[in-house]
Design an enzyme around this catalytic site. Structure first.
Site, mmCIF file in Angstrom:
data_model
loop_
_atom_site.group_PDB
_atom_site.id
_atom_site.type_symbol
_atom_site.label_atom_id
_atom_site.label_comp_id
_atom_site.label_asym_id
_atom_site.label_seq_id
_atom_site.Cartn_x
_atom_site.Cartn_y
_atom_site.Cartn_z
ATOM 1 N N ASP A 1 -6.888 -18.955 -40.187
ATOM 2 C CA ASP A 1 -8.021 -19.613 -39.551
ATOM 3 C C ASP A 1 -7.967 -19.340 -38.049
ATOM 4 O OD1 ASP A 1 -10.031 -21.257 -38.716
ATOM 5 O OD2 ASP A 1 -9.250 -23.085 -39.645
ATOM 6 N N GLU B 1 -12.337 -17.293 -41.273
ATOM 7 C CA GLU B 1 -11.283 -17.747 -42.180
ATOM 8 C C GLU B 1 -11.142 -16.783 -43.352
ATOM 9 O OE1 GLU B 1 -11.489 -22.082 -43.360
ATOM 10 O OE2 GLU B 1 -13.302 -21.824 -42.163
#
Ligand SMILES: [Mg+2]
Length: 418
Positions: free
Chosen positions: A12, A116
Site C-alpha cells: 500500500d 495497492e
C-alpha cells in the site's frame, strides 16, 4: 490433502497521490518543497468533486484531516493546509511502475486499487527467503528506485494482509499471522475492519459492538438481523480473520452487456444509487432486447471515493431481458453488499448470455413477467420511432436527477433514430 498456508503480501503506497505529486514536483525542480514534510493535501477537482480530500500528508493527518472529507471541513481543522490539484496521468504512471517492480517477485499479483496490490508469495518466497526480510527489501527498492514509500502487510490471506499494511505508517512492514489476530486486530475499533463503513459502524455500535474483537465474538444471528444476512456473514468472517479469496487479476470482462457511469458527485444513499442503477439497466435492457438475447447473471460494480472497486453478482432463476427484472435484482445486490461508503462510479454488467431460442421458459415465469415483457417491447417500439428520450420513467422527471434517464445511450443506442 492438507493445504499449505498461504503467504500474501499487501503493498500500500503511503499517502499515494500526495507522495506521487511530491515526486513529480521534485522531478521538475529538485529544490521544490516536499509536500510530504508539511501539512498538505491533494484536493481533487474542486468543482465537480465538491472538493474532497483525496490524500493528505502525515503532518496534515496530525491535524485530523482525513481522506474523503470535504475540503472546507479539512481547512477548518487545519487553516494552513496546502492544497494541490491532482495529476492523475502521472499518478497512473507511478502506479504502473510499482506493479512492474512487484512483478519481479511473483506472477500472482492483483492490483487492488491505483496504489495497492496483493502478491501471493506462497510459491515464490523460497527464492527470496524470510517473508519479513523480503518485504523489507521490496520496500527499500521502491523507496530508492521509485522515490516513494509503501507499507507491506504480510499474512495468510488478503484480508489480514490488508489489515496489517494499515498498521503503523509510513514505510513499515507488519505481519498479521493467525496467531497474532487476538493481540493485533481484535482491540481495533470495528470501523478499521475492511468493508465496514460509517453506517455499518453506527448500526453495530447501537448493539454494543465497538471493537473488531466484539464483532468476532458476537451472536451472528443478531448481527444478521441488524445488518442483513450476506453483509453480516461477510464481516463476521473477516473479524475472525477468515478469507479464502484468491489473489487473482480482475476477471476479464465476461461476454455480456454492461454499462457504468462516473458520477458528478459522490453518492452515499440508496435512493440515488438505485436511480443510477435504473438508468444503467434501462440501456442494458434495450440492448439485450435489440440483440434478441437474455442474460442469466447480473453484477453490480462500485468504485468508492478512494478508488476501491467492489462488485457483487447473482445468478437469476431464469434468463431475462426485462429492464425491470434486471433493475430489481441490481437493487437487491446493492443492498446486500454496499455499506453506503460514498461511491464515485456505479456499473451494472450482465453475463451468461443466451439467445431467446435456447431459453427455457420457467414454470415460475408468471403473469407479472409477461406483463413486464410486453411493456418493455412497447416502450422499445415507441423509442425506435421517436427516439430514446420520447418516453421516460416518472422517477427521472425530478429536476435534480443525478443521471440521465438512460445512461450511456449516445454510445450504445446509435441504432435508434432521433
Ligand atoms: Mg495507500
Amino acid at each position: 490433502m492438507e493445504q499449505k498456508e498461504r503467504i500474501i503480501f499487501h503493498i500500500d503506497v503511503n499517502s499515494a497521490f500526495l507522495s506521487w505529486e511530491s515526486v513529480y514536483r521534485l522531478s521538475q525542480d529538485p529544490d521544490a518543497l516536499d509536500l510530504r514534510t508539511i501539512p498538505s493535501a491533494v484536493g481533487g477537482d474542486q468543482k465537480s468533486r465538491h472538493g474532497i480530500i483525496l490524500a493528505k500528508s502525515t503532518p496534515a493527518k496530525k491535524y485530523g484531516v482525513t481522506t474523503g472529507e470535504p475540503v472546507a471541513q479539512a481547512l477548518r481543522k487545519c487553516p494552513d493546509l496546502v492544497l494541490v490539484p491532482s495529476r492523475f496521468e502521472f499518478y497512473s504512471q507511478c502506479s504502473d511502475a510499482l506493479i512492474h517492480l512487484l512483478e519481479e517477485y511473483t506472477p500472482d499479483i492483483e492490483q487492488f486499487s491505483i496504489d495497492e496490490a496483493f502478491l501471493d508469495m506462497t510459491s515464490t518466497i523460497h527464492l527470496f527467503g524470510d517473508p519479513m526480510e523480503t518485504a523489507r527489501k521490496i520496500r527499500e527498492r521502491i523507496r530508492e528506485e521509485l522515490h516513494f514509500t509503501v507499507n507491506v502487510g504480510i499474512a495468510s490471506n488478503k484480508l489480514l494482509a490488508k489489515m496489517a499494511s494499515d498498521f503503523e505508517k509510513p514505510d513499515r512492514c507488519h505481519t498479521l499471522w493467525n496467531s497474532e489476530i487476538p493481540r493485533k486486530m481484535w482491540p481495533l475499533p470495528v470501523r478499521d475492519l475492511f468493508f465496514v463503513g460509517g453506517s455499518a459502524q453506527k448500526r453495530m455500535e447501537s448493539i454494543g459492538i465497538h471493537t473488531i474483537g466484539d464483532l468476532a465474538h458476537c451472536d451472528p444471528q443478531i448481527l444478521k438481523a441488524h445488518l442483513g444476512e450476506k453483509y453480516a456473514a461477510q464481516i463476521y468472517r473477516y473479524a475472525n480473520g477468515i478469507d479464502d479469496d484468491p489473489v487473482a487479476p480482475p476477471e476479464v470482462l465476461n461476454k455480456g452487456y454492461g454499462n457504468r457511469t462516473t458520477l458528478s458527485r459522490d453518492v452515499d444513499d440508496y435512493d440515488t444509487a438505485c436511480q443510477v442503477l435504473l438508468s444503467l439497466c434501462e440501456t442494458i435492457g434495450i440492448r439485450l432486447r435489440k440483440a434478441h438475447v437474455q442474460c442469466n447473471c447480473i453484477c453490480v460494480e462500485l468504485r468508492d471515493y478512494n478508488f476501491r472497486n467492489l462488485s457483487h453478482q447473482l445468478t437469476l432463476a431464469y434468463p431475462t431481458d426485462s429492464t425491470t427484472i434486471i433493475y430489481e435484482n441490481a437493487c437487491k445486490l446493492l443492498r446486500d453488499f454496499w455499506d453506503l461508503t460514498p461511491v464515485r462510479l456505479i456499473g451494472v454488467r450482465t453475463s451468461h448470455i443466451s439467445t431467446e431460442d435456447y431459453c427455457q421458459l420457467s414454470l415460475f415465469q408468471n403473469q407479472k413477467n409477461e406483463k413486464l415483457e410486453r411493456m418493455d417491447r412497447a416502450i422499445d417500439s415507441i423509442r425506435e420511432k421517436f427516439g430514446v428520450d420520447s418516453i421516460k420513467r416518472a422517477s427521472f422527471l425530478k429536476e435534480d436527477s443525478i443521471v440521465d434517464h438512460a445512461a450511456g445511450k449516445s454510445k450504445h443506442l446509435n441504432a435508434y433514430k432521433k
